[in-house]
Write a protein that holds these residues in place. Sequence first.
Motif, mmCIF file in Angstrom:
data_model
loop_
_atom_site.group_PDB
_atom_site.id
_atom_site.type_symbol
_atom_site.label_atom_id
_atom_site.label_comp_id
_atom_site.label_asym_id
_atom_site.label_seq_id
_atom_site.Cartn_x
_atom_site.Cartn_y
_atom_site.Cartn_z
ATOM 1 N N LEU A 10 -24.063 -20.080 -25.821
ATOM 2 C CA LEU A 10 -23.640 -18.770 -26.314
ATOM 3 C C LEU A 10 -23.202 -17.876 -25.160
ATOM 4 N N PHE A 11 -23.945 -17.897 -24.089
ATOM 5 C CA PHE A 11 -23.623 -17.117 -22.901
ATOM 6 C C PHE A 11 -22.278 -17.544 -22.313
ATOM 7 N N SER A 12 -22.083 -18.846 -22.144
ATOM 8 C CA SER A 12 -20.849 -19.348 -21.541
ATOM 9 C C SER A 12 -19.639 -19.044 -22.414
ATOM 10 N N GLN A 13 -19.763 -19.276 -23.699
ATOM 11 C CA GLN A 13 -18.646 -19.020 -24.616
ATOM 12 C C GLN A 13 -18.288 -17.536 -24.644
ATOM 13 N N GLY A 14 -19.313 -16.690 -24.615
ATOM 14 C CA GLY A 14 -19.069 -15.256 -24.632
ATOM 15 C C GLY A 14 -18.306 -14.783 -23.407
ATOM 16 N N MET A 15 -18.579 -15.369 -22.250
ATOM 17 C CA MET A 15 -17.872 -14.989 -21.035
ATOM 18 C C MET A 15 -16.421 -15.468 -21.051
ATOM 19 N N ILE A 16 -16.192 -16.708 -21.439
ATOM 20 C CA ILE A 16 -14.845 -17.267 -21.427
ATOM 21 C C ILE A 16 -13.934 -16.547 -22.418
ATOM 22 N N GLU A 17 -14.510 -15.908 -23.427
ATOM 23 C CA GLU A 17 -13.704 -15.148 -24.384
ATOM 24 C C GLU A 17 -12.860 -14.065 -23.712
ATOM 25 N N THR B 181 -15.712 -17.825 -15.247
ATOM 26 C CA THR B 181 -16.356 -19.110 -14.939
ATOM 27 C C THR B 181 -17.236 -18.983 -13.697
ATOM 28 N N GLU B 182 -16.806 -18.178 -12.741
ATOM 29 C CA GLU B 182 -17.607 -17.974 -11.541
ATOM 30 C C GLU B 182 -18.889 -17.211 -11.869
ATOM 31 N N TYR B 183 -18.788 -16.222 -12.761
ATOM 32 C CA TYR B 183 -19.978 -15.477 -13.168
ATOM 33 C C TYR B 183 -20.971 -16.387 -13.886
ATOM 34 N N VAL B 184 -20.464 -17.237 -14.770
ATOM 35 C CA VAL B 184 -21.328 -18.181 -15.473
ATOM 36 C C VAL B 184 -21.993 -19.124 -14.479
ATOM 37 N N ALA B 185 -21.211 -19.658 -13.549
ATOM 38 C CA ALA B 185 -21.768 -20.579 -12.558
ATOM 39 C C ALA B 185 -22.839 -19.902 -11.708
ATOM 40 N N HIS B 186 -22.588 -18.641 -11.333
ATOM 41 C CA HIS B 186 -23.579 -17.903 -10.537
ATOM 42 C C HIS B 186 -24.866 -17.689 -11.326
ATOM 43 N N ALA B 187 -24.729 -17.311 -12.601
ATOM 44 C CA ALA B 187 -25.914 -17.088 -13.434
ATOM 45 C C ALA B 187 -26.716 -18.381 -13.614
ATOM 46 N N LEU B 188 -26.024 -19.492 -13.764
ATOM 47 C CA LEU B 188 -26.713 -20.766 -13.953
ATOM 48 C C LEU B 188 -27.431 -21.210 -12.689
ATOM 49 N N ARG B 189 -27.007 -20.680 -11.545
ATOM 50 C CA ARG B 189 -27.698 -20.987 -10.288
ATOM 51 C C ARG B 189 -28.855 -20.032 -10.033
ATOM 52 N N THR B 190 -28.851 -18.870 -10.710
ATOM 53 C CA THR B 190 -29.849 -17.839 -10.410
ATOM 54 C C THR B 190 -30.745 -17.569 -11.615
ATOM 55 N N ASP B 191 -30.553 -16.427 -12.285
ATOM 56 C CA ASP B 191 -31.516 -16.008 -13.307
ATOM 57 C C ASP B 191 -31.554 -16.924 -14.525
ATOM 58 N N MET B 192 -30.410 -17.569 -14.859
ATOM 59 C CA MET B 192 -30.380 -18.413 -16.049
ATOM 60 C C MET B 192 -30.754 -19.865 -15.758
ATOM 61 N N SER B 193 -31.059 -20.174 -14.511
ATOM 62 C CA SER B 193 -31.448 -21.546 -14.189
ATOM 63 C C SER B 193 -32.807 -21.890 -14.796
ATOM 64 N N ASP B 194 -33.691 -20.906 -14.860
ATOM 65 C CA ASP B 194 -35.004 -21.076 -15.511
ATOM 66 C C ASP B 194 -35.311 -19.755 -16.211
ATOM 67 N N ILE B 195 -34.890 -19.651 -17.454
ATOM 68 C CA ILE B 195 -34.991 -18.377 -18.181
ATOM 69 C C ILE B 195 -36.444 -17.944 -18.341
ATOM 70 N N SER B 196 -37.313 -18.881 -18.659
ATOM 71 C CA SER B 196 -38.737 -18.536 -18.841
ATOM 72 C C SER B 196 -39.339 -17.996 -17.555
ATOM 73 N N VAL C 233 -23.426 -12.000 -28.699
ATOM 74 C CA VAL C 233 -23.584 -12.361 -30.113
ATOM 75 C C VAL C 233 -22.471 -13.336 -30.457
ATOM 76 N N SER C 234 -22.792 -14.379 -31.183
ATOM 77 C CA SER C 234 -21.785 -15.375 -31.541
ATOM 78 C C SER C 234 -20.676 -14.723 -32.360
ATOM 79 N N LEU C 235 -19.486 -15.259 -32.217
ATOM 80 C CA LEU C 235 -18.310 -14.680 -32.861
ATOM 81 C C LEU C 235 -18.477 -14.582 -34.370
ATOM 82 N N GLU C 236 -19.096 -15.593 -34.968
ATOM 83 C CA GLU C 236 -19.235 -15.637 -36.426
ATOM 84 C C GLU C 236 -20.236 -14.624 -36.958
#
Length: 227
Positions: free
Chosen positions: A20-27, A83-98, A144-147
Amino acid sequence: MAPYRIRKYQESDRQCVLDLFSQGMIEHAPTTFRHLLKLPRILVFLLGLPLALFLVSGSWFLALVAGLTLLAALRFFAKYPWTEYVAHALRTDMSDISKTYLSGPGSCFWVAESDGQVVGTVGALPVEEPTPQKRQLQLFHLSVSLEHRGQGIAKALVRTLLQFARDQGYSEVVLSTSMLQYSAIAFYQGMGFQETGQNTLEIWAIIPFRILQFTYQLPSAQVSQAS
């Protein structure tokens, strides 16, 4: 309208949240592409290079191919900030959400669930270097998902976060968004956030990209300042 509920993130939500996060950014890539086409320096390049090729070669076909190639490249580059923002998030805060959002009392991550599916997200972390005499909570990854848009899910997620901030004793909620996220800007302003600053980034040293800062001052902080 299908019912939904707001709850804390669980590890079983991970893949749905990341998708959901990745799709929302690429939009935002098409909006970025249209923005790039309006920049004078980009227009000069898009028109000037094919024209120069035509003048040198005398071939309209070569000039047309060059123009189409440049447009295709520009569409690709329009995705880069997202895509760079998504990649950065996946390396940092979103790498382990819990670990990032649920390991301490002053942070949290929520999802909106509808029919057993994650359809919305928002996270909150304390600002590492708050302004003097202010406890600030930063909003991250509202999506929020598009639908499922237009059902009040984003408002419910933000209200949940604001109530959490009040309960935790924060004085302000802050967030950053780009100048190209027009609907997000209007949404935050409608929720009571006020623009409090801007930063300009230069992508590849030629493309200006403004980041806007918004602040929501919690009522308790407003009362204490008034007194």
